[in-house]
Structures are given as structure tokens and as C-alpha cells.
Enzyme design. Structure first.
Site, mmCIF file in Angstrom:
data_model
loop_
_atom_site.group_PDB
_atom_site.id
_atom_site.type_symbol
_atom_site.label_atom_id
_atom_site.label_comp_id
_atom_site.label_asym_id
_atom_site.label_seq_id
_atom_site.Cartn_x
_atom_site.Cartn_y
_atom_site.Cartn_z
ATOM 1 N N SER A 149 0.775 -1.181 -0.083
ATOM 2 C CA SER A 149 -0.076 0.004 0.001
ATOM 3 C C SER A 149 0.643 1.210 0.039
ATOM 4 O O SER A 149 2.034 1.256 0.434
ATOM 5 C CB SER A 149 -0.813 -0.043 1.348
ATOM 6 O OG SER A 149 -1.679 1.297 1.500
ATOM 7 N N TYR A 162 -1.740 -0.403 10.449
ATOM 8 C CA TYR A 162 -1.730 -0.683 9.003
ATOM 9 C C TYR A 162 -0.507 -0.287 8.155
ATOM 10 O O TYR A 162 -0.158 -0.941 7.573
ATOM 11 C CB TYR A 162 -3.049 0.174 8.394
ATOM 12 C CG TYR A 162 -3.472 -0.316 6.897
ATOM 13 C CD1 TYR A 162 -3.692 -1.528 6.564
ATOM 14 C CD2 TYR A 162 -2.966 0.822 6.025
ATOM 15 C CE1 TYR A 162 -4.270 -1.896 5.203
ATOM 16 C CE2 TYR A 162 -3.293 0.568 4.597
ATOM 17 C CZ TYR A 162 -3.745 -0.894 4.384
ATOM 18 O OH TYR A 162 -4.230 -1.054 2.927
#
Length: 266
Positions: A149, A162
């Protein structure tokens, strides 16, 4: 087997029942690949399989990727049934806001790391020895694909778990890529920006360059076919990522200190 059109490819995919995973499954199936689809939700996974061309060709595995024994059994079944795999995509991932000051967020931190990082290892592991045992021409068709990501490039406030997990995926796949280079097995890291999925729809802030999942899948399949080592999709977020990576800490901190946070306790 031709990576450029997908016909004859054997693809093992986790996190298949929604979002990016569903889009990848539809794209590969549309090209004629045979799929092993992994997800926790039986009804969604069955509905996906039944919606694909020639649904009887595809195998579904209802499991949680943190159940490593179940994941190993699914991989073993797929290898036995299809005589191996050409593409393995560790796509399963979760996200929520986490803040270190709240002790109760520790469980969420551990869960995010288990799903996003440890399960990537557990997804690839059953396939590596089998791929390395193949003749050279067949090894060069093999792909291990990790989903990182843009959040893994610089740590985002309020997304501690995350960001850490996706940074770990990027670094892990880089290590694995170098390790498997001599064997001719390609390790591909794809770092999505904002893709219009259930994971991002909970965000209450503006998401620049938001991309539909089918467009993401088209570009991802091309990246995987080419065996590229790393790609940010969409490309505009790749430009942003390069700028963020080069920005000095004082500038990055000043710009992002007041950035919006992802919701906690989802």
C-alpha cells in the site's frame, strides 16, 4: 501458458470475496485462468465462484488466513488438483485506525499484523519449494504477488498498525524477491493507492485519484504478467509516493501532522 492472456494459468488468491480480491478473481477468470479462491465468508465466496465463467473449474476454500494449518491444507489441495500454481496472490488484508495511547488497540494491532504480514508468508510458503523444483522454463512463469500500500511508504498518523503492516509487506517481498532471483521466480509487489472498495468506503476524508477496482485489476494483471518487481497503482499515487519518500522528515511531519485519521474500532 501465457501470462499475457491468462489462459491456462493456475491462480491461488486470498481475500477473494470482496474488493480488490474479487476484482482480481473476475479479471483472471475472464481471461480463462483456473482459480483457487480463499476467503472467510462462505456465502460471498460461493456467489463469486458461481458468477465466474465455467464456475466448476474453480476451487473455493473457506478459511481465515491466520489459520495457518487450514491455509496450508488449501494450498496442498490446489497443488494436488491442478498440479501446481503459476500465480499466488497474498491479497487478504484488513485496516482500521489504531492509536498506541489506547491499550485496547493492541488486539487490533496484532490482528492487522497477523492478517496483513504473517499470512503473506503463510500464503507463499506452501508454493515456493514446488516452484523451485520445476524446470527453468516453468519457473520463469511463476509469480508470488504481495499487496502492499502507499500507506507502507511513509507512516500515516492514526494508522499505525496498517502503515507498519504494509511497510513490512513491501520489505518482506523485496527480501523474498532477491532470495528467489537465482531460481527465476518473480516476486511482484503491488502498492494500491485509493481503490473504491469496502475497506476505503469507511474513510470520511477525501481520497485523491480514487480508482474503480476493475481498473485496478486490469493494471495489476499486466504488472504481474510482466513480472515487474514493484508498482504503485494508480500511477498518479506512484508520483505522490516518490515525493513522500524523498521528503525530509521535518517537512513530512509538518504536512501530515494534521492529516485525517482512519476510524478506530471497526
Amino acid at each position: 501458458m501465457n501470462h499475457n492472456d491468462g489462459r491456462g494459468l493456475r491462480v491461488f488468491l486470498t481475500g477473494a470475496s470482496s474488493g480488490i480480491g474479487m476484482a482480481l478473481a473476475r479479471a483472471y477468470a475472464g481471461q480463462g485462468a483456473t482459480l483457487g479462491l480463499v476467503a472467510r465468508r462462505a456465502s460471498e465466496l460461493t456467489a463469486l465462484r458461481d458468477s465466474l465463467p465455467e464456475p466448476q473449474r474453480h476451487r473455493i476454500y473457506v478459511l481465515d488466513v491466520t489459520d495457518h494449518a487450514a491455509l496450508q491444507a488449501a494450498a496442498d489441495d490446489f497443488i494436488a488438483a491442478l498440479d501446481g500454481a503459476d500465480v499466488v496472490i497474498a491479497n487478504a488484508g484488513i485496516s482500521q485506525g489504531t492509536l498506541t495511547e489506547f491499550r485496547e488497540d493492541l488486539a487490533a494491532f496484532e490482528r492487522i499484523m497477523a492478517v496483513n504480514v504473517t499470512a503473506t508468508f503463510a500464503t507463499f510458503s506452501p508454493f515456493v519449494a514446488r516452484m523451485k523444483s520445476l524446470p527453468e522454463a516453468q519457473r520463469r512463469r511463476c509469480r508470488l504477488v504481495g499487496i502492499g500500500s502507499v500507506a507502507g511508504i511513509r507512516g500515516l498518523p492514526g494508522a499505525e498498525a496498517y502503515s507498519a503492516s504494509k511497510a513490512a509487506v513491501i520489505s518482506y517481498c523485496e527480501s523474498l524477491r532477491v532470495e528467489l532471483r537465482a531460481a527465476g521466480i518473480k516476486v511482484v509487489t503491488i502498492a494500491p493507492g485509493y481503490i473504491d472498495t469496502p475497506m476505503t468506503r469507511v474513510n470520511t476524508y477525501r481520497m485523491p485519484f480514487l480508482m474503480p477496482p476493475d481498473q485496478f485489476a486490469t493494471r495489476a494483471l499486466q504488472t504481474i504478467a510482466e513480472g515487474r518487481s514493484y508498482r504503485v497503482i494508480p500511477w498518479q499515487m506512484g508520483v505522490v509516493a516518490k515525493v513522500l519518500r524523498m521528503a525530509p522528515n521535518w517537512l513530512y511531519d509538518a504536512v501530515f501532522a494534521r492529516a485525517p485519521h482512519k476510524p478506530r474500532n471497526l
